[in-house]
Design a protein around this motif. Structure first.
Motif, PDB file in Angstrom:
ATOM      1  N   ASN A 307     -19.064  -5.198  27.666  1.00 60.90           N
ATOM      2  CA  ASN A 307     -19.561  -5.749  26.727  1.00 60.90           C
ATOM      3  C   ASN A 307     -18.976  -7.213  26.461  1.00 60.90           C
ATOM      4  OD1 ASN A 307     -21.532  -3.838  26.611  1.00 60.90           O
ATOM      5  ND2 ASN A 307     -20.364  -2.801  24.876  1.00 60.90           N
ATOM      6  N   GLY A 308     -19.597  -8.405  26.363  1.00 64.59           N
ATOM      7  CA  GLY A 308     -18.933  -9.845  26.133  1.00 64.59           C
ATOM      8  C   GLY A 308     -20.093 -10.690  25.666  1.00 64.59           C
ATOM      9  N   ALA A 309     -19.541 -11.800  25.220  1.00 62.66           N
ATOM     10  CA  ALA A 309     -20.282 -12.946  24.914  1.00 62.66           C
ATOM     11  C   ALA A 309     -21.020 -13.418  26.074  1.00 62.66           C
ATOM     12  CB  ALA A 309     -19.428 -14.180  24.402  1.00 62.66           C
ATOM     13  N   PRO A 310     -22.354 -14.113  25.973  1.00 62.56           N
ATOM     14  CA  PRO A 310     -22.986 -14.506  27.406  1.00 62.56           C
ATOM     15  C   PRO A 310     -22.114 -15.340  28.177  1.00 62.56           C
ATOM     16  CG  PRO A 310     -24.274 -14.522  25.352  1.00 62.56           C
ATOM     17  CD  PRO A 310     -23.024 -14.345  24.951  1.00 62.56           C
ATOM     18  N   LEU A 334     -24.157  -4.114  31.350  1.00 64.82           N
ATOM     19  CA  LEU A 334     -23.518  -4.916  30.812  1.00 64.82           C
ATOM     20  C   LEU A 334     -24.000  -5.434  29.487  1.00 64.82           C
ATOM     21  CD1 LEU A 334     -23.698  -7.534  33.932  1.00 64.82           C
ATOM     22  CD2 LEU A 334     -21.535  -6.473  33.143  1.00 64.82           C
ATOM     23  N   GLY A 335     -23.407  -5.612  28.547  1.00 72.23           N
ATOM     24  CA  GLY A 335     -23.710  -5.836  27.153  1.00 72.23           C
ATOM     25  C   GLY A 335     -23.579  -7.224  26.901  1.00 72.23           C
ATOM     26  N   PHE A 336     -24.450  -7.809  26.141  1.00 74.30           N
ATOM     27  CA  PHE A 336     -24.199  -9.158  25.587  1.00 74.30           C
ATOM     28  C   PHE A 336     -24.229  -9.185  24.272  1.00 74.30           C
ATOM     29  CE2 PHE A 336     -26.700  -9.698  29.659  1.00 74.30           C
ATOM     30  CZ  PHE A 336     -26.201 -10.747  30.105  1.00 74.30           C
ATOM     31  N   GLY A 337     -22.953  -9.921  23.718  1.00 74.33           N
ATOM     32  CA  GLY A 337     -23.022 -10.196  22.233  1.00 74.33           C
ATOM     33  C   GLY A 337     -23.801 -11.284  22.015  1.00 74.33           C
ATOM     34  N   GLY A 338     -24.409 -11.374  20.624  1.00 72.91           N
ATOM     35  CA  GLY A 338     -25.347 -12.548  20.274  1.00 72.91           C
ATOM     36  C   GLY A 338     -26.694 -12.339  20.618  1.00 72.91           C
ATOM     37  N   SER A 358     -28.197  -2.430  31.080  1.00 69.05           N
ATOM     38  CA  SER A 358     -27.813  -3.573  30.213  1.00 69.05           C
ATOM     39  C   SER A 358     -28.561  -3.822  28.875  1.00 69.05           C
ATOM     40  CB  SER A 358     -27.632  -4.814  31.052  1.00 69.05           C
ATOM     41  OG  SER A 358     -26.947  -4.668  32.147  1.00 69.05           O
ATOM     42  N   GLY A 359     -27.898  -4.565  28.075  1.00 69.21           N
ATOM     43  CA  GLY A 359     -28.415  -4.650  26.700  1.00 69.21           C
ATOM     44  C   GLY A 359     -27.934  -5.768  25.844  1.00 69.21           C
TER      45      GLY A 359
END
Length: 566
Positions: A307-310, A334-338, A358-359
């Motif tokens: 998980n991280g920033a785009p 994969l996780g997107f913050g924001g 992913s989310g």
């Protein structure tokens, strides 16, 4: 939209109803708080000390992997107990602040947990902050103790240093306490914390992308409800994506997350450090963010989630080795913050098998990360959305006068609920400006669809008003990033005598590629209405400025681009 993705959201709504029903694991109850009723999870822990006590059951399972060293839960809690015992002897009581300023490392987590065990208030600082920023935060907090590493100690010590005890990892300078010495002492059981759900639990600082960071004060209940909400999101994702979950389970690997986001934000603290602590999961800490090194760790440590920033996810996807099954074959998602992902990021994730679970989510420091979330089938069904609204949060779309707007209408996203902050630390004016009539005004623009999905369009300040036409900067940014030769793009308003505001953009071209302003303007004109085409495009060699959480410092960028001396 495929039949499978459409079925996914139907399953998610069905799972939500089942999981929150009376007697269910995530039963939601209604409680009266002040002038309005709020919803809470019945089974969430009431306080952090209670949650931490239950987390000891994970014993000798591995918890944190850092620079080749494994910290089991047993070792982690042994050091936390020793440090908590020392803090108690040093006079730290419930309600006292204990600051933490260090890079991501196991000792960061120990300092946090030791403080929380006593009912004191952990206050993580921006570890990338320079001397002036750190001094300002410490002066605001007036902590009894500061835990730091040698690099942060060097920034803080000397003139203007806080009047508190400093505990330093590695080699402790004269006048400070050695973390290693404290952690090695025999631990006396810390006293049972005399705190309740309404007592303060945590101060996190906002990212400060446009102004000086503010301390966000949250209660024990707010933090624990937010952590339970993460478990709820996972349960809904699993029930609505059974095939993807079966594929992940067939690998037989323990859930392992690569932690590269800062622990001083909710994306690192709540969703990774504390979530893994609660659920007995393994974390792999990176020393500093580097996509190539991150891939090495993903392969070596059999990482199952990132998980991280785009921007971080896009950098990872751009690495040639990402599509090698020997490197990333164990990644389940994969996780997107924001929120508000550029189209290219969505396309890159959805075409890969690692995107099955992913989310993305929408939440803020002020809401302890709770707002909306989508994962697995729901993300595939509506990847431009930020997902379904949490069952313990009220979300209202309001116009500029504070009136509620109907479904499908665009306005400011406002939140109310159990996870909302108590207020900004030592800043009643800012608190009153942000929370009006019980609603926290996020400054984000969005709408809710007929399916109950939240769509975040942009920040209020990033909506460009060109001759009365409202243009979302995020839409133009997403269009620019569809160009294969662009690495980054940011869109903002620039003053214009004829239209009031005009569209401007700053872009970074991929290494070895060449693009002109006219070529990029033609690219946008081929996809968007003419009035959305940037009047100016500033082509940069350097990366766009971002804060440690990966958030674009658009104010700094705009000033640099529009400076008269440019």
């Amino acid at each position: 939209m495929t039949e499978a993705t459409s079925q996914g959201i139907a399953l998610a709504l069905q799972a939500r109803a089942q999981l929150t029903a009376p007697g269910a694991p995530f039963e939601v109850i209604e409680c009266t708080d002040g002038d309005h009723a709020e919803r809470r999870y019945r089974n969430a822990f009431p306080t952090l000390p209670a949650l931490l006590a239950a987390s000891r059951a994970h014993g000798d399972k591995p918890y944190i992997q850092y620079q080749g060293e494994t910290w089991t839960f047993t070792r982690f809690f042994a050091e936390a107990d020793a440090v908590a015992s020392w803090l108690h002897k040093a006079g730290v009581c419930p309600g006292d602040r204990v600051a933490i300023a260090m890079r991501n490392r196991p000792e960061w987590g120990v300092a946090f947990v030791a403080t929380a065990l006593l009912g004191a208030i952990p206050a993580p600082l921006n570890s990338f902050g320079l001397r002036e920023e750190l001094h300002a935060a410490l002066a605001d907090l007036a902590p009894k103790v500061l835990f730091c590493d040698p690099e942060r100690h060097a920034r803080v010590a000397g003139d203007g240093a806080p009047d508190c005890v400093m505990v330093v990892t590695d080699s402790a300078p004269a006048g400070s306490e050695s973390y290693a010495a404290l952690a090695a002492q025999p631990a006396e059981p810390p006293p049972v914390a005399d705190v309740g759900p309404d007592d303060p639990a945590l101060i996190l600082f906002t990212s400060g992308a446009t102004s000086r960071a503010k301390g966000v004060l949250s209660t024990q209940r707010a933090v624990c409800q937010a952590l339970f909400n993460i478990d709820f999101i996972g349960a809904v994702s699993g029930m609505s994506s059974p095939e993807a979950v079966a594929k992940i389970m067939a690998r037989g690997l323990p859930p392992t997350t690569l932690t590269a986001v800062p622990l001083f934000h909710v994306s690192g603290l709540h969703a990774q450090l504390l979530n893994a602590l609660r659920n007995g999961r393994r974390l792999v800490f990176t020393h500093r963010w580097d996509p190539a090194t991150a891939l090495d760790l993903i392969a070596e440590e059999k990482v199952t989630q990132f998980n991280g920033a785009p921007s971080m996810v896009l950098q990872l996807l751009a690495e040639p080795r990402f599509d090698d099954p020997a490197v990333t074959g164990n990644l389940g998602g994969l996780g997107f913050g924001g929120a508000g992902l550029p189209q290219r990021a969505i396309d890159e994730v959805l075409k890969r098998p690692q995107g099955d679970m992913s989310g993305i989510g929408f939440g803020l420091t002020e809401s302890n990360g709770v707002g909306a979330a989508a994962s697995g089938a729901v993300f595939r069904h509506a990847p431009r959305s930020s997902g379904l609204i949490s069952p313990i949060i009220d979300l209202c779309i309001m116009d500029a006068e504070g009136n509620a707007l109907p479904v499908g209408s665009m306005g400011e996203i406002c939140l109310r609920g159990v996870t909302l902050m108590q207020g900004y630390w030592n800043d009643p004016d800012a608190t009153a400006g942000a929370i009006r009539g019980g609603w926290f005004h996020t400054g984000d623009v969005g709408y809710v669809s007929d399916e109950g999905l939240l769509f975040v369009v942009d920040r209020i300040k990033d909506v460009i008003n060109r001759s009365g036409e409202k243009i979302a900067a995020a839409e133009v940014e997403s269009c620019l990033l569809q160009h294969p030769d662009l690495e980054e793009a940011a869109v903002f308003a620039m003053p214009d005598e004829g239209t009031g505001e005009a569209v401007a953009a700053a872009v970074v071209v991929r290494e070895g590629r060449r693009l002109s302003e006219a070529e990029l303007q033609a690219h946008v004109a081929a996809h968007l209405a003419g009035y959305k085409v940037p009047a100016r495009i500033f082509i940069r060699q350097d990366a766009l400025p971002r804060n440690p959480a990966g958030k674009l410092l658009k104010g700094d960028l705009k000033r640099a681009c529009l400076s008269p001396t440019r």
